[in-house]
Write an enzyme that holds these catalytic residues in place. Sequence first.
Site, PDB file in Angstrom:
ATOM      1  N   GLU A 191       0.861  -1.178   0.000  1.00  0.00           N
ATOM      2  CA  GLU A 191       0.000   0.000   0.000  1.00  0.00           C
ATOM      3  C   GLU A 191       0.904   1.236   0.000  1.00  0.00           C
ATOM      4  O   GLU A 191       1.913   1.261   0.706  1.00  0.00           O
ATOM      5  CB  GLU A 191      -0.822  -0.094   1.291  1.00  0.00           C
ATOM      6  CG  GLU A 191      -1.382   1.163   1.841  1.00  0.00           C
ATOM      7  CD  GLU A 191      -2.033   0.912   3.229  1.00  0.00           C
ATOM      8  OE1 GLU A 191      -2.190  -0.254   3.659  1.00  0.00           O
ATOM      9  OE2 GLU A 191      -2.381   1.909   3.867  1.00  0.00           O
TER      10      GLU A 191
ATOM     11  N   ASN B 233      -5.024  -6.838   1.807  1.00  0.00           N
ATOM     12  CA  ASN B 233      -5.753  -6.426   3.015  1.00  0.00           C
ATOM     13  C   ASN B 233      -6.971  -7.335   3.165  1.00  0.00           C
ATOM     14  O   ASN B 233      -7.665  -7.613   2.190  1.00  0.00           O
ATOM     15  CB  ASN B 233      -6.185  -4.970   2.890  1.00  0.00           C
ATOM     16  CG  ASN B 233      -5.051  -4.095   2.377  1.00  0.00           C
ATOM     17  OD1 ASN B 233      -4.540  -4.326   1.290  1.00  0.00           O
ATOM     18  ND2 ASN B 233      -4.650  -3.137   3.144  1.00  0.00           N
TER      19      ASN B 233
ATOM     20  N   HIS C 242      -3.017  -7.053  10.498  1.00  0.00           N
ATOM     21  CA  HIS C 242      -3.854  -8.112   9.910  1.00  0.00           C
ATOM     22  C   HIS C 242      -3.617  -9.485  10.550  1.00  0.00           C
ATOM     23  O   HIS C 242      -3.215 -10.418   9.858  1.00  0.00           O
ATOM     24  CB  HIS C 242      -3.570  -8.251   8.406  1.00  0.00           C
ATOM     25  CG  HIS C 242      -3.732  -7.006   7.601  1.00  0.00           C
ATOM     26  ND1 HIS C 242      -3.139  -6.842   6.366  1.00  0.00           N
ATOM     27  CD2 HIS C 242      -4.428  -5.869   7.838  1.00  0.00           C
ATOM     28  CE1 HIS C 242      -3.457  -5.648   5.882  1.00  0.00           C
ATOM     29  NE2 HIS C 242      -4.227  -5.028   6.756  1.00  0.00           N
TER      30      HIS C 242
END
Length: 491
Positions: free
Chosen positions: A347, A468, A430
């Site tokens: 990202e 994600n 995560h």
Amino acid sequence: KEITDAPILIIGSGYGGAVSALRLCEAGKKVVMLEMGLNWEKSGIPFSNMLKPGKSAAWLKKKTIAPFMNIFSLTPFTGTLDRMDFEHINIWVGRGVGGGSLVNGGMAVTPKESYFREVFPDLDAKKFYSTYFPLVHKELKVNVIGEQFLKDCPYYKFTRVGEAEAHKAGFKTIRVPNVYDFQYMEKEYKNEVPRSAFNTEVIYGNNHGKNSLDKTYLKKALDTGNLEILDLHCVDNIKLNDDKTYTLNVQQTDTSGAVVADKVFNCKKLILAAGTMGTLKLLLKSNATNNFPIHEQIGKSWGNNGNFMTGRNWVKPLSGGTGAKQSTIPVGGIDNWEDKEHPFFTEIAPLPMGMDVATALYLLINRVDKKGEVSYDSINKKLSLNWDQSNTAKMKENADYFIKKMNRANGGTRSHFLFNNGFGADVCYHPLGGCVLGKATNEYGKLNNHDNLYVLDGSLIPGTIGVNPFVTITAIAEYCIENLIRQNEFA
Ligand code: FDA
């Protein structure tokens, strides 16, 4: 003690919990949901932004707990962002009605089909890509930023610089969808509506713009009239009764974290959706203290989804760096997944610090070559995690390769300003796995060794999904609950 009997109980109001609640309520079932965090909408308390952290900034802490720059003092409050610290890794999670959707960046990424097939060889991938992922996009209100707006908007200079630099270094970039309403964003840019993404709101909650679960799945579930959400209710442990029902010991707190009532909830059917770490804690702790039966696979195949943070300083300082004004909502990514030597996705993250720090921030997502394991430490009464630098060695190699290639092409240094040695190996947003679908559970999330207990959250994914994760968590929950209802599990 106050005793409540509920036919169906759900613990946790994140993605797995919200999906389960909606589909059960639509099927006419009465559902009670217990959430340890606050119902922010009902409380009327606004979320705070990153430059002025207040009540929503942290879960009962005296100081902010962002990944870096924690210079702000706080009065302990049941805030939205929590951090669980282990020796080699810190795990951030969301608390409150809406779970992680309150604090996350809203990046709604569908995994690559080839990797989804590799991670879940037993699932019907075709059906996921034709049915569950499109359903989830619709329910979560996933949308994409307009290219012209992105090109013109000063708040996205960090994305434009990041993409141009990536291209110069020979990397491929992709546009990343989000649940933040980009039509709202265009209006906030023109000052027609209150600002949120452009007002440094994100990891302590968004007051506007973001379609978090309280505005989507949970709202729809409440509208059926069949859902009751009890916030500030923390489940401490679970007991299995002789008649195969469950008894939960629950503490109701106030917003300072003080216990105001000890309660007991009995239920016939229990859905654990407390998030990977919350669900594992409840299962492992209940096993240690109540002889609660758990399967040998519980705690195994845990991973950080390959999370590895890194950054670069002195990014094009002469041309104005990455911008003083930055949107909090990421829309760009670098896709290096097909590279055999260094497969990763990253990202292009914002760093909305209110000034131009000429620094680029990246959250890499790698494969997880070596999985970890979660267990319960009965002496210190907390989770323990078998995870150290050996688990992140390959991720670090990828980050090093990436930063060097970017710096060679564009100038800049590894960011010692953000991280001690320029690498944030210990940053995990995560956490996944530990209660893997089809291993610790049956093919639809019903826990092995149990007749009336289901796990529906991130712990079903075996430690990695390559992007994600909330789109995948939501899709798996949709798939499981649809089949569980079809099998009359909740009749
Ligand atoms: P989730 O964690 O959402 O919900 C669990 C809920 O259970 C919480 O509300 C918790 O308070 C509650 N709970 C836990 N224990 C309990 C107990 N004992 N009693 C009662 N309640 C209990 N993902 C993504 O796809 N795109 C992104 O952009 C980001 N960005 C991001 C940023 C940050 C800062 C974080 C921390 C995370 C992300 N994520 C993300 C990750 C994403 O938010 C995460 O994977 C999901 O929220 C996990 O969903 P679950 O349903 O598993 O649980």
